[in-house]
Design a protein around this motif. Structure first.
Motif, PDB file in Angstrom:
ATOM      1  N   GLN A 214      32.700   7.734  11.816  1.00 47.24           N
ATOM      2  CA  GLN A 214      31.756   6.737  12.324  1.00 47.24           C
ATOM      3  C   GLN A 214      32.012   5.300  11.849  1.00 47.24           C
ATOM      4  OE1 GLN A 214      28.511   7.550  14.467  1.00 47.24           O
ATOM      5  NE2 GLN A 214      30.396   8.654  14.966  1.00 47.24           N
ATOM      6  N   GLU A 238      30.446   9.151  20.306  1.00 52.02           N
ATOM      7  CA  GLU A 238      29.394   8.337  19.706  1.00 52.02           C
ATOM      8  C   GLU A 238      29.958   7.576  18.513  1.00 52.02           C
ATOM      9  OE1 GLU A 238      26.362   7.943  20.929  1.00 52.02           O
ATOM     10  OE2 GLU A 238      26.898   9.253  22.606  1.00 52.02           O
ATOM     11  N   PRO A 240      29.712   3.839  16.471  1.00 51.12           N
ATOM     12  CA  PRO A 240      29.016   2.549  16.336  1.00 51.12           C
ATOM     13  C   PRO A 240      29.877   1.386  16.798  1.00 51.12           C
ATOM     14  CG  PRO A 240      28.677   3.886  14.382  1.00 51.12           C
ATOM     15  CD  PRO A 240      29.694   4.608  15.220  1.00 51.12           C
ATOM     16  N   ASP A 243      29.749   1.475  20.639  1.00 52.01           N
ATOM     17  CA  ASP A 243      28.401   1.181  21.146  1.00 52.01           C
ATOM     18  C   ASP A 243      28.042  -0.291  20.974  1.00 52.01           C
ATOM     19  OD1 ASP A 243      28.179   3.844  21.745  1.00 52.01           O
ATOM     20  OD2 ASP A 243      27.073   4.362  19.924  1.00 52.01           O
ATOM     21  N   ASN A 244      28.494  -0.894  19.861  1.00 52.22           N
ATOM     22  CA  ASN A 244      28.123  -2.277  19.557  1.00 52.22           C
ATOM     23  C   ASN A 244      29.219  -3.284  19.903  1.00 52.22           C
ATOM     24  OD1 ASN A 244      25.543  -1.592  18.401  1.00 52.22           O
ATOM     25  ND2 ASN A 244      26.651  -0.834  16.606  1.00 52.22           N
ATOM     26  N   HIS A 245      30.256  -2.791  20.568  1.00 52.32           N
ATOM     27  CA  HIS A 245      31.350  -3.649  21.044  1.00 52.32           C
ATOM     28  C   HIS A 245      32.069  -4.374  19.910  1.00 52.32           C
ATOM     29  CE1 HIS A 245      29.708  -2.869  25.010  1.00 52.32           C
ATOM     30  NE2 HIS A 245      28.536  -3.323  24.605  1.00 52.32           N
TER      31      HIS A 245
END
Length: 279
Positions: A214, A238, A240, A243-245
């Motif tokens: 992660q 999944e 981070p 997801d947060n570019h």
């Protein structure tokens, strides 16, 4: 009397520098980072040839004009001998040991560099300065580097850690463990390597191993980019970082070459890790 004693103490030191610099007039560099460091130490006028790998000696601009005596196929021994160098600059572990040993046996002095810490950059420049006609050039460059590095360390010493993954290549997927270049660049900015404790210096990993750990940020370089795709376009799951570019490509020359331009890499990495902290 004290003045005379001071002169006696200093004279051998000054003479040693003069003799060393006069002896070394023709230098060949077999590593891009050593070429840069040589110029930083005031040895540019003594460089006569350099390497020409995929990551070739192309900085500063003057380096592009140097004759090429090594490439991905190996070292051009006959040409190096014909050029009669007084000194060869090499990367410990990065140049073929058999050829380097042969050059030493033929009486050519070899200066090896194997930086693992940021301070090694300044230390290497100082050591190279002994071959310069003006060692103060190296001393000034090293001092300025240390001062800027100290300021960055002070700025980031108490910032929260950010978990990152650095992708060296995409097929296979290679990364690095702590203690191997360029891990110190990320560490000084508060980066926490998700493969820090790997037993291999540059371990091969798979996507599942990355997803399990992660990372908050994924870094790639031009060496990790395939012909058509950026290295992170294939990341799934999944994460981070996804997801947060927080997927960033770094300047390979700044990052992978331990030179004065490493400061540029540090500033770039620090700014990008701050984006993840501030989100």
């Amino acid at each position: 009397m004290r003045f005379l004693l001071l002169l006696v103490a200093l004279f051998p030191f000054s003479s040693a520098f003069a003799e060393q610099s006069q002896f070394v007039q023709r230098i060949i560099s077999l590593s891009p980072h050593m070429t840069e460091l040589a110029y930083s130490a005031g040895l540019g006028d003594k460089l006569i040839a350099a390497s020409d790998y995929s990551d070739y000696s192309d900085y500063p601009e003057q380096a592009k004009k140097l004759e090429r005596v090594a490439n991905y196929r190996g070292i051009k021994m006959e040409r190096i001998l014909a050029l009669k160098p007084d000194l060869i600059l090499a990367w410990k572990g990065g140049n073929p040991s058999r050829e380097m040993t042969r050059l030493q046996q033929l009486g050519i002095k070899i200066f090896y560099s194997n930086p693992t810490q940021l301070t090694d950059i300044a230390d290497t420049i100082i050591k190279l300065g002994q071959f310069s006609d003006d060692p103060s050039i190296a001393k000034t460059a090293a001092t300025q580097f240390k001062l800027q590095l100290a300021n960055i360390k002070e700025q980031y010493k108490n910032k929260p850690k950010v978990r990152y993954f650095y992708q060296l290549s995409d097929s296979p997927i290679l990364t690095l463990s702590d203690g191997n270049w360029p891990s110190p660049v990320f560490s000084v900015c508060g980066g926490e390597n998700i493969f820090a404790t790997s037993t291999a210096a540059y371990p091969q990993v798979n996507q599942e191993q990355v997803v399990v750990r992660q990372p908050d940020v994924i870094f790639g370089s031009s060496h990790a980019t395939s012909q058509k795709n950026s290295p992170w376009l294939n990341w799934q799951g999944e994460l981070p970082a996804v997801d947060n570019h927080h997927l960033y490509q770094l300047n390979s020359d700044w990052l992978n070459r331990p030179t004065l331009r490493t400061l540029n890499a540090i500033k770039q990495v620090c700014q990008l890790l701050d984006k993840a902290r501030n989100q």
